[in-house]
Design a protein around this motif. Structure first.
Motif, PDB file in Angstrom:
ATOM      1  N   TRP A   1      57.745  13.645  40.390  1.00 30.34           N
ATOM      2  CA  TRP A   1      58.194  12.940  41.589  1.00 30.34           C
ATOM      3  C   TRP A   1      57.629  11.529  41.577  1.00 30.34           C
ATOM      4  CZ3 TRP A   1      57.906  16.084  46.742  1.00 30.34           C
ATOM      5  CH2 TRP A   1      58.818  17.134  46.704  1.00 30.34           C
ATOM      6  N   GLN A   2      58.257  10.654  42.346  1.00 28.85           N
ATOM      7  CA  GLN A   2      57.743   9.305  42.516  1.00 28.85           C
ATOM      8  C   GLN A   2      56.385   9.347  43.228  1.00 28.85           C
ATOM      9  OE1 GLN A   2      59.516   6.139  41.596  1.00 28.85           O
ATOM     10  NE2 GLN A   2      60.026   7.843  40.251  1.00 28.85           N
ATOM     11  N   ARG A   3      55.536   8.376  42.920  1.00 24.57           N
ATOM     12  CA  ARG A   3      54.179   8.329  43.472  1.00 24.57           C
ATOM     13  C   ARG A   3      54.177   8.369  45.006  1.00 24.57           C
ATOM     14  NH1 ARG A   3      51.534   3.343  41.585  1.00 24.57           N
ATOM     15  NH2 ARG A   3      51.558   4.487  39.627  1.00 24.57           N
ATOM     16  N   ASP A   4      55.071   7.611  45.659  1.00 22.05           N
ATOM     17  CA  ASP A   4      55.078   7.577  47.129  1.00 22.05           C
ATOM     18  C   ASP A   4      55.356   8.953  47.725  1.00 22.05           C
ATOM     19  OD1 ASP A   4      54.499   4.882  47.153  1.00 22.05           O
ATOM     20  OD2 ASP A   4      56.590   4.267  47.429  1.00 22.05           O
ATOM     21  N   THR A   5      56.200   9.734  47.068  1.00 22.29           N
ATOM     22  CA  THR A   5      56.495  11.077  47.573  1.00 22.29           C
ATOM     23  C   THR A   5      55.303  12.002  47.371  1.00 22.29           C
ATOM     24  OG1 THR A   5      58.797  10.713  46.963  1.00 22.29           O
ATOM     25  CG2 THR A   5      58.178  12.945  47.527  1.00 22.29           C
ATOM     26  N   ARG A   6      54.658  11.910  46.241  1.00 21.57           N
ATOM     27  CA  ARG A   6      53.457  12.732  46.008  1.00 21.57           C
ATOM     28  C   ARG A   6      52.373  12.386  47.017  1.00 21.57           C
ATOM     29  NH1 ARG A   6      54.167  11.036  40.606  1.00 21.57           N
ATOM     30  NH2 ARG A   6      52.129   9.989  40.718  1.00 21.57           N
ATOM     31  N   ARG A   7      52.176  11.115  47.283  1.00 24.65           N
ATOM     32  CA  ARG A   7      51.165  10.700  48.259  1.00 24.65           C
ATOM     33  C   ARG A   7      51.516  11.197  49.661  1.00 24.65           C
ATOM     34  NH1 ARG A   7      49.926   4.531  46.215  1.00 24.65           N
ATOM     35  NH2 ARG A   7      48.650   5.141  44.436  1.00 24.65           N
ATOM     36  N   PHE A   8      52.798  11.158  49.998  1.00 24.46           N
ATOM     37  CA  PHE A   8      53.251  11.668  51.296  1.00 24.46           C
ATOM     38  C   PHE A   8      52.870  13.143  51.422  1.00 24.46           C
ATOM     39  CE2 PHE A   8      56.193  13.874  54.008  1.00 24.46           C
ATOM     40  CZ  PHE A   8      56.425  13.002  55.074  1.00 24.46           C
ATOM     41  N   ALA A   9      53.189  13.921  50.397  1.00 25.24           N
ATOM     42  CA  ALA A   9      52.908  15.358  50.436  1.00 25.24           C
ATOM     43  C   ALA A   9      51.408  15.619  50.534  1.00 25.24           C
ATOM     44  CB  ALA A   9      53.494  16.032  49.198  1.00 25.24           C
ATOM     45  N   GLU A  10      50.612  14.821  49.884  1.00 21.12           N
ATOM     46  CA  GLU A  10      49.155  15.002  49.962  1.00 21.12           C
ATOM     47  C   GLU A  10      48.614  14.589  51.339  1.00 21.12           C
ATOM     48  OE1 GLU A  10      47.876  12.554  46.730  1.00 21.12           O
ATOM     49  OE2 GLU A  10      48.474  14.029  45.213  1.00 21.12           O
ATOM     50  N   ARG A  11      49.177  13.541  51.913  1.00 17.04           N
ATOM     51  CA  ARG A  11      48.719  13.031  53.217  1.00 17.04           C
ATOM     52  C   ARG A  11      49.040  13.983  54.348  1.00 17.04           C
ATOM     53  NH1 ARG A  11      51.204   7.693  52.914  1.00 17.04           N
ATOM     54  NH2 ARG A  11      52.714   8.544  54.327  1.00 17.04           N
ATOM     55  N   PHE A  12      50.227  14.573  54.304  1.00 17.08           N
ATOM     56  CA  PHE A  12      50.658  15.403  55.429  1.00 17.08           C
ATOM     57  C   PHE A  12      50.692  16.861  55.032  1.00 17.08           C
ATOM     58  CE2 PHE A  12      52.658  11.212  56.148  1.00 17.08           C
ATOM     59  CZ  PHE A  12      52.008  10.879  57.307  1.00 17.08           C
TER      60      PHE A  12
END
Length: 90
Positions: A79-90
């Motif tokens: 996945w794109q980095r922004d999507t991975r970060r989103f999933a980790e954040r929320f």
């Protein structure tokens, strides 16, 4: 009117519309995933829901949403980095 426990999926009684606030968060590299996210949000709105497509990096909170659809372009099986970060954040 009496209610019994649904077997697998709850449904609203006939004649009652249930509207959800749905966030469609996405990450895209070339723009196609963003277009798909906008289409998904439009289909949800056409179905009576309040929906908005936003780039995942712009989402600061999920407090105003009942549901989230998360999408990403996939390159080299990731996945794109922004999507991975989103999933980790929320």
């Amino acid at each position: 009117m009496s209610w019994s426990r649904p077997s697998h999926r709850a449904r609203a009684p006939i004649g009652i519309t249930v509207s959800a606030r749905v966030l469609v968060a996405y990450a895209t590299k070339m723009g196609s995933t963003g277009e798909i996210a906008e289409t998904i949000a439009q289909v949800l709105r056409d179905g009576g829901h309040r929906s908005l497509a936003l780039p995942a990096r712009e989402v600061e909170s999920l407090d105003d949403w009942d549901a989230v659809v998360l999408g990403s372009a996939v390159y080299a099986a990731h996945w794109q980095r922004d999507t991975r970060r989103f999933a980790e954040r929320f």
